[in-house]
Design an enzyme around this catalytic site. Structure first.
Site, PDB file in Angstrom:
ATOM      1  CE  LYS A 176      -1.692  10.826   2.947  1.00  0.00           C
ATOM      2  NZ  LYS A 176      -2.432   9.988   1.965  1.00  0.00           N
ATOM      3  CE  LYS A 232     -13.404   6.498   0.923  1.00  0.00           C
ATOM      4  NZ  LYS A 232     -12.478   6.508   2.073  1.00  0.00           N
ATOM      5  CE  LYS A 284      -5.598  14.140   0.258  1.00  0.00           C
ATOM      6  NZ  LYS A 284      -5.862  12.895  -0.485  1.00  0.00           N
ATOM      7  NE  ARG A 285      -2.930  10.130  10.000  1.00  0.00           N
ATOM      8  CZ  ARG A 285      -2.636   9.227  10.931  1.00  0.00           C
ATOM      9  NH1 ARG A 285      -3.505   8.290  11.243  1.00  0.00           N
ATOM     10  NH2 ARG A 285      -1.500   9.269  11.583  1.00  0.00           N
ATOM     11  CB  THR A 329      -9.707   5.251  -1.121  1.00  0.00           C
ATOM     12  OG1 THR A 329      -9.131   5.585   0.148  1.00  0.00           O
ATOM     13  CG2 THR A 329      -9.092   3.960  -1.632  1.00  0.00           C
ATOM     14  CG  HIS A 371      -2.009  -0.971   1.204  1.00  0.00           C
ATOM     15  ND1 HIS A 371      -3.261  -0.738   0.681  1.00  0.00           N
ATOM     16  CD2 HIS A 371      -2.017  -2.242   1.645  1.00  0.00           C
ATOM     17  CE1 HIS A 371      -4.000  -1.827   0.825  1.00  0.00           C
ATOM     18  NE2 HIS A 371      -3.268  -2.759   1.404  1.00  0.00           N
TER      19      HIS A 371
HETATM   20  C1  26W Z   1       3.758   0.642  10.226  1.00  0.00           C
HETATM   21  C2  26W Z   1       3.158   1.941  10.004  1.00  0.00           C
HETATM   22  C3  26W Z   1       2.325   1.996   8.807  1.00  0.00           C
HETATM   23  C4  26W Z   1       0.942   2.024   8.945  1.00  0.00           C
HETATM   24  C5  26W Z   1       0.157   2.090   7.836  1.00  0.00           C
HETATM   25  C6  26W Z   1       2.905   2.014   7.568  1.00  0.00           C
HETATM   26  C7  26W Z   1       2.111   2.072   6.464  1.00  0.00           C
HETATM   27  C8  26W Z   1       0.751   2.115   6.595  1.00  0.00           C
HETATM   28  C9  26W Z   1      -0.140   2.139   5.390  1.00  0.00           C
HETATM   29  C10 26W Z   1       0.470   1.306   4.296  1.00  0.00           C
HETATM   30  C11 26W Z   1      -0.397   3.526   4.938  1.00  0.00           C
HETATM   31  C12 26W Z   1      -1.626   3.618   4.103  1.00  0.00           C
HETATM   32  O1  26W Z   1      -2.711   3.720   4.621  1.00  0.00           O
HETATM   33  N1  26W Z   1      -1.458   3.613   2.783  1.00  0.00           N
HETATM   34  C13 26W Z   1      -2.563   4.009   1.915  1.00  0.00           C
HETATM   35  O2  26W Z   1      -3.284   2.874   1.483  1.00  0.00           O
HETATM   36  C14 26W Z   1      -4.420   3.247   0.728  1.00  0.00           C
HETATM   37  C15 26W Z   1      -5.200   2.009   0.429  1.00  0.00           C
HETATM   38  O3  26W Z   1      -4.530   1.212  -0.496  1.00  0.00           O
HETATM   39  C16 26W Z   1      -4.000   4.002  -0.507  1.00  0.00           C
HETATM   40  O4  26W Z   1      -5.147   4.421  -1.185  1.00  0.00           O
HETATM   41  C17 26W Z   1      -3.141   5.205  -0.138  1.00  0.00           C
HETATM   42  O5  26W Z   1      -2.649   5.818  -1.300  1.00  0.00           O
HETATM   43  C18 26W Z   1      -1.999   4.780   0.744  1.00  0.00           C
HETATM   44  O6  26W Z   1      -1.289   5.904   1.216  1.00  0.00           O
END
Ligand code: 26W
Length: 837
Positions: A571, A677, A565-566, A673, A374
């Site tokens: 971003k 929306k 968004k975060r 995503t 992701h």
């Molecule tokens: C370990 C810490 C951590 C936690 C969460 C590292 C990475 C993440 C996720 C991979 C971050 C995340 O939410 N990525 C997002 O995933 C979405 C669903 O596929 C995408 O639409 C976003 O572009 C992407 O940033």
């Protein structure tokens, strides 16, 4: 081979029947019963929160038989199942969604009305189930909805964190975090499975032991154990009988804890220690895209994986005694690398407990797991310090080493013996501090690796994992993300839903590609007028919310320009702020200027330790203070930061938006995503050629989206030849002025110097190319404003966006997974009330 089915159903008992509730079991009766008998309240003492709780229990009761029947049917038919493993589920509220999926919303509203209750009001008492950070967690929730709707035998697994994503407050413009104890008033949706508990081992050491026949095996001994107890949440499909299950694990101390201390008479000490093990499921880690490498996080991951695999294997063994059937019956989807320790865990079980040899175990393992990546943000790639990993999971570290040894042997033989190549491919990084690279382990240990949009998949194949892609050319796939139309259109935007349904019927909720038909009404002026009325209705709801929350008066005719968004530097909320200041300067230069009014709305949380992102939040609030209180500005421009962005807040904001900000530096947003929306709710996108924006443009047509900025390759080229942000600053007076204002404390006279680090970062490095994209962004925003003036044309574009958004339904995404990766087929429950088949 399948054993004879032992899944006999208890028959002939009034307590176990497949009949749906008779009419007399009306929701008002069940509601009243729960108020009286579960909550022990009467007309006088009942609160609105009680009403919410009792209603939810009544709705849950309505799902119970379908839920049981679905699980039983899966058990009896024994199809191949898919298990979705995710450390995060950002579910939001469940009541409204359940009512819509059960096709019971209107009826329920009317029944409640007769009793003097307002469903809309009651719904507001539900606390969000916020067990996730952002995109990845919300995607998991959307996929659960689609898996149930598509009637797939699918099971979600996760952790029941006691504290979800923190609550965000804004104090003096700064983000402050508060714990989110979402269970404080109880949770009507999950049920404790009292008999479902598994023991999870930690620490200890590995002993080599010999079987009587002379062969040896490894035993993991002297472990510290914790129990995992199951809580189940029902996941109803839309207008189908299937109710799938989301199983969340909570940590509990084992009852026979610490006998030694107990015997020494240190009873209180021993009981107090109990808390230690229960901290495992205490709190969700609030980082996204930044890995901290904390011990507790690895504990959570293994706790989750161990309990889940024990549960999956228990279910498998009910019907099967041949391990070779495992990959035919079980597919396990790993949501990013967070649950990847499942790979050595399954190997350990197969080798040490089931006594299969390495080759057989590996054959089974690598045909069972699939992995979704992701993010390509390097700080987010999980690597565990080998010492930490080995201390907590000594046997797993051995297994990982052996997987790596065999893998690298293979690579040397068949691909390359080049040391540099081998180092990149190795699951263990070399150097003074050895680390276990979870992504490498995931690629080696699975049969499919997928990206979440076309560009993202391309970058994975060519930039992040090029050698892996050469070794396993067929392993890398793309499944572009999707969102559930039930929550994000039907529930969040009832007015738009009604308008669409009045023209094309209701099938679109199940088959989003049907929205195409509303293109037929683009030239119908009356339809366009209604379309605008819907948007205005939604805007007014948001205006009231903003007035309540921020005490800002918003112009209903302004462009609702939204970035939610975060917060992350990539971003580029900062780029958005630079545009706001640019507009402000135009007004200051000429207070009588004619300009298209705008309300720029921000929302989102920054990771608590992410200083740079938190300072962007502070900057937004500082700019808002100046802009919103400057009489020259009036209602031409407003800046709004909405605190504590959540799924529920998204449902209020998105339907009211005109412009969707998707402005990440190209190459870093895996998909996005939120972009989907917004478009699905008739907002136009201003965005870079990044993530799924590219595919959205392809679908809606380039005349219906505002694209700007460097392409992903151009970003790489720019950096390769030496990007100098100062050059952009020096040569662009408008940019220079904006930056100088921030640097000279224009927006923060009482706290001078707080933005110095930010400005230095931009001027000297600007890692995310904010300066490079500035002018292109401003020009495109000007085009947006021009086009907004022509409301008829804007409305057409808005309609085209909705009409052409069908591809981005999570139903499409999940069916792709089911066909291309899982090989799992629907199990249709018949509509009859009685028995299966
Ligand atoms: C370990 C810490 C951590 C936690 C969460 C590292 C990475 C993440 C996720 C991979 C971050 C995340 O939410 N990525 C997002 O995933 C979405 C669903 O596929 C995408 O639409 C976003 O572009 C992407 O940033």
């Amino acid at each position: 081979m399948a054993k004879k089915n032992n899944g006999k159903v208890v028959n002939g008992s009034i307590f176990f029947t497949d009949k749906e509730e008779p009419e007399s079991f009306s929701i008002s009766n069940q509601f009243a019963e729960h108020l009286e008998f579960t909550l022990v309240k009467d007309r006088i003492t009942v609160t609105k929160d009680d009403a919410y709780y009792a209603l939810s229990l009544a709705v849950r009761d309505r799902m119970v038989r379908r839920w049981l029947r679905t699980q039983r049917e899966y058990h009896i038919k024994d199809p191949k199942r898919v298990y979705y493993l995710s450390l995060e589920y950002l579910m939001g509220r469940l009541l409204g969604n359940a009512l819509i999926n059960l096709d019971y919303y209107e009826e329920c509203r009317e029944l409640l009305k007769k009793d003097g209750y307002n469903l809309e009001e009651i719904k507001e008492y539900e606390h969000d189930m916020g067990l996730g950070n952002g995109g990845l967690g919300r995607l998991a929730a959307c996929y659960l909805d689609s898996m149930a709707t598509l009637q797939l035998p699918a099971f979600g697994y996760g952790i029941r964190y006691e504290y979800g994503i923190f609550a965000q407050e804004i104090e003096n413009g700064y983000q402050v975090e508060y714990a989110d104890y979402w269970l404080k008033n109880g949770n009507p949706w999950d049920i404790l499975r009292r008999s479902l508990q598994y023991r999870v081992k930690f620490y200890g050491r590995v002993e080599k032991k010999v079987y009587p026949d002379g062969t040896y095996y490894f035993d993991w001994v002297d472990t510290d154990d914790v129990l995992a107890v199951a809580y189940d949440v029902p996941v109803p499909g839309y207008k189908v009988k299937n109710v799938n299950n989301l199983r969340l694990w909570q940590a509990k101390a084992v009852s026979d804890f610490e006998f030694s201390e107990f015997n020494r008479g240190d009873y209180v000490e021993a009981v107090a220690k109990k808390n230690d093990s229960e901290t495992i499921s205490k709190v969700l880690y609030p980082n996204d895209t930044y890995v901290e490498g904390k011990f507790l996080r690895l504990k959570q991951q293994y706790f989750f994986v161990s309990a889940t695999l024990q549960d999956i294997i228990r279910k498998f063994k009910i019907n099967h005694d041949n391990w070779e059937d495992f990959p035919e019956k079980v597919c396990i989807q790993l949501n990013d690398t967070h649950p990847v320790v499942a790979i050595p865990e399954l190997m350990r079980i197969l080798i040490d407990q089931e006594r299969l040899g390495w080759e057989k175990a590996w054959y089974i393992t690598t045909r069972t797991f699939a992995y979704t990546n992701h993010t390509v943000v390097p700080e987010a790639l999980e690597e565990w310090n080998e010492k930490i990993f080995g201390e907590l999971l000594p046997r797993h570290l051995q297994i990982v080493y052996e997987i790596n040894r065999r893998f690298l042997e293979d690579v040397k033989k068949n691909y390359s013996a080049d040391e540099a190549v081998l180092e990149k491919l190795s699951i263990i990084s070399s150097g003074p501090e050895k680390r276990v690279r979870m992504a490498n382990l995931a690629i080696v240990g699975t049969f499919a690796v997928n990206g979440v949009a076309e560009l993202h998949t391309h970058i994975l194949k060519t930039r992040i994992f090029p050698d892996f892609n050469k070794i396993y050319p067929k392993k890398f796939l793309c499944v572009t993300n999707g969102i559930t139309p039930r929550r994000w259109i039907r529930a969040a935007n009832p007015e738009l839903s009604k308008l669409i349904t009045s023209k094309i019927g209701e099938e679109w909720v199940r088959d989003l590609s049907q929205l195409k038909q509303i293109e037929n009404f683009v030239d119908d002026a009356a339809f366009r007028k209604k379309w605008r009325e819907v948007k205005m209705h939604n805007r007014r709801l948001l205006i009231d919310y903003i007035k309540n929350e921020n005490n800002i008066d918003v112009n209903p005719d302004s462009i609702f320009d939204v970035q939610v968004k975060r917060f992350h530097e990539y971003k580029r909320q900062l780029l958005n702020v630079l545009h706001v200041i640019t507009l402000y300067n135009r007004i200051k230069d000429n207070p009588k200027i004619k300009m298209v009014p705008r309300t720029v709305i921000f929302g989102g949380k920054a990771a608590p330790a992410y200083y740079a992102a938190k300072m962007v939040i502070k900057l937004i609030n500082s700019v808002a203070d100046v802009v919103n209180n400057d009489p020259d500005v009036g209602d031409k421009l407003k800046v709004v930061f909405l605190k504590n962005y959540s799924v529920t807040l998204a449902e209020k904001i998105i339907p009211a938006s005109d412009l969707s900000e998707q402005i990440s530096v190209a190459g870093l947003e895996a998909s996005g995503t939120g972009n989907m929306k917004f478009a699905a709710n008739g907002a136009l996108t201003i965005g870079t050629m990044d993530g799924a924006n590219i595919e959205i443009r392809e679908e809606v047509g380039e005349e219906n989206i505002f694209i700007f900025g460097l392409l992903a390759e151009e970003v790489v080229e720019l950096k390769a030849k030496g990007y100098n942000p100062r050059k952009y600053y020096e040569s662009n007076p408008s940019l220079k002025r904006v930056i100088d204002m921030i640097a000279s404390n224009y927006f923060n006279p009482k706290e001078p110097g707080i933005f110095n680090d930010m400005i230095n970062g931009l001027m000297n490095v600007d890692y995310y190319c904010v300066f490079a994209d500035y002018q292109s962004y401003i020009d495109t925003q000007d085009k947006v404003a021009q086009e907004f003036l022509n409301q008829e044309e804007w409305t057409k574009k808005s309609i085209y966006n909705v009409a052409r958004i069908g591809k981005f339904s999570s139903d499409r995404a999940v069916s792709e997974y089911a066909k291309k990766i899982w090989n799992v087929k629907p199990v249709k429950l018949n509509n009859g009330n009685s028995n299966h088949d």
